[in-house]
Scaffold this motif. Sequence first.
Motif, PDB file in Angstrom:
ATOM      1  N   ALA A  35      21.554  34.074  82.601  1.00  0.00           N
ATOM      2  CA  ALA A  35      21.012  35.434  82.652  1.00  0.00           C
ATOM      3  C   ALA A  35      21.219  36.192  81.360  1.00  0.00           C
ATOM      4  CB  ALA A  35      21.629  36.192  83.816  1.00  0.00           C
ATOM      5  N   ASP A  36      22.342  36.028  80.705  1.00  0.00           N
ATOM      6  CA  ASP A  36      22.627  36.786  79.499  1.00  0.00           C
ATOM      7  C   ASP A  36      22.431  35.982  78.226  1.00  0.00           C
ATOM      8  OD1 ASP A  36      25.298  38.471  81.201  1.00  0.00           O
ATOM      9  OD2 ASP A  36      23.234  39.108  80.927  1.00  0.00           O
ATOM     10  N   ASN A  39      19.328  48.972  76.095  1.00  0.00           N
ATOM     11  CA  ASN A  39      19.719  49.257  77.478  1.00  0.00           C
ATOM     12  C   ASN A  39      20.382  50.625  77.612  1.00  0.00           C
ATOM     13  OD1 ASN A  39      18.749  46.741  78.324  1.00  0.00           O
ATOM     14  ND2 ASN A  39      20.666  45.772  77.732  1.00  0.00           N
ATOM     15  N   ALA A  43      16.749  38.360  78.153  1.00  0.00           N
ATOM     16  CA  ALA A  43      15.707  38.738  79.111  1.00  0.00           C
ATOM     17  C   ALA A  43      16.200  39.914  79.939  1.00  0.00           C
ATOM     18  CB  ALA A  43      15.373  37.558  80.012  1.00  0.00           C
ATOM     19  N   GLY A  44      15.326  40.889  80.136  1.00  0.00           N
ATOM     20  CA  GLY A  44      15.678  42.088  80.891  1.00  0.00           C
ATOM     21  C   GLY A  44      16.161  43.228  80.021  1.00  0.00           C
ATOM     22  N   ASP A  45      16.528  42.950  78.761  1.00  0.00           N
ATOM     23  CA  ASP A  45      16.994  44.015  77.872  1.00  0.00           C
ATOM     24  C   ASP A  45      15.857  44.973  77.551  1.00  0.00           C
ATOM     25  OD1 ASP A  45      19.584  43.084  77.744  1.00  0.00           O
ATOM     26  OD2 ASP A  45      19.406  42.229  75.736  1.00  0.00           O
ATOM     27  N   GLU A  46      16.200  46.256  77.476  1.00  0.00           N
ATOM     28  CA  GLU A  46      15.237  47.282  77.093  1.00  0.00           C
ATOM     29  C   GLU A  46      15.616  47.795  75.715  1.00  0.00           C
ATOM     30  OE1 GLU A  46      14.137  51.617  78.693  1.00  0.00           O
ATOM     31  OE2 GLU A  46      13.739  50.000  80.139  1.00  0.00           O
ATOM     32  N   ARG A  49      10.611  46.123  77.085  1.00  0.00           N
ATOM     33  CA  ARG A  49      11.573  45.365  77.879  1.00  0.00           C
ATOM     34  C   ARG A  49      11.223  43.887  77.711  1.00  0.00           C
ATOM     35  NH1 ARG A  49      11.885  48.089  82.355  1.00  0.00           N
ATOM     36  NH2 ARG A  49       9.867  47.427  83.115  1.00  0.00           N
ATOM     37  N   LEU A  58      10.899  40.203  78.933  1.00  0.00           N
ATOM     38  CA  LEU A  58      10.610  39.654  80.251  1.00  0.00           C
ATOM     39  C   LEU A  58      11.386  38.373  80.513  1.00  0.00           C
ATOM     40  CD1 LEU A  58       6.749  40.177  80.231  1.00  0.00           C
ATOM     41  CD2 LEU A  58       8.471  41.606  81.337  1.00  0.00           C
ATOM     42  N   ALA A  59      11.752  38.190  81.752  1.00  0.00           N
ATOM     43  CA  ALA A  59      12.454  36.977  82.190  1.00  0.00           C
ATOM     44  C   ALA A  59      11.447  36.055  82.849  1.00  0.00           C
ATOM     45  CB  ALA A  59      13.578  37.340  83.150  1.00  0.00           C
ATOM     46  N   THR A  60      10.497  35.549  82.064  1.00  0.00           N
ATOM     47  CA  THR A  60       9.418  34.737  82.613  1.00  0.00           C
ATOM     48  C   THR A  60       9.552  33.270  82.277  1.00  0.00           C
ATOM     49  OG1 THR A  60       8.085  35.095  80.638  1.00  0.00           O
ATOM     50  CG2 THR A  60       7.771  36.644  82.464  1.00  0.00           C
ATOM     51  N   ASP A 103       7.268  43.556  77.715  1.00  0.00           N
ATOM     52  CA  ASP A 103       6.547  44.604  78.446  1.00  0.00           C
ATOM     53  C   ASP A 103       6.654  45.872  77.625  1.00  0.00           C
ATOM     54  OD1 ASP A 103       5.288  46.217  80.300  1.00  0.00           O
ATOM     55  OD2 ASP A 103       6.831  46.030  81.840  1.00  0.00           O
TER      56      ASP A 103
END
Length: 171
Positions: A18-19, A34, A50-53, A80, A82-84, A90
């Motif tokens: 995840a990180d 973030n 992924a997921g960081d803004e 952001r 994406l975690a794709t 995004d």
Amino acid sequence: MTRKLLGIAVVLAPLALADRPIATVSTGGSLTLNGTSVPNAGVSNWPVAAGDEIATSTAPAVITFADGTQVSVGKGARVRLLATGATGVDLLAGTAAYKTGSVSKLNMQALGHAVDLQSRPEGVVSVQQSGKSDKKVVVRPKTKDDDFEREPRKPKDKPKPRSGHEDDDGH
């Protein structure tokens, strides 16, 4: 015992990934990651996951993915990651220019919706305010005027010619 360890590994594997950094971001100005202000003094690239803004304010930022894809985020923009499982961004506000790597399948979104990049290896995506609450997404080819990967260069003062009879003050 082996089954129990395998079960734990299956549960923990996504958490370990995840990180994991998927790209780096660099800027010559202030950056918010973030919601936290990130100092840029002495650090040329920040790893991002992924997921960081990422939000810019006074200067653009360049996000570089492992496949060579670059997304240049303009001043005052917010994206952001994406975690794709692929290179994905995004665009939440502002403007971003993109240039895909040689094998990239850039997943570009704006306001949470897929953006058709029309098979262009580079271009510009903008989120524009239209009215008080409506926003529209514009996709267009990149032009030479869209080079906001770096701050615009200020013209330098031309040095005065020295005759050899002047001191350091020009006299």
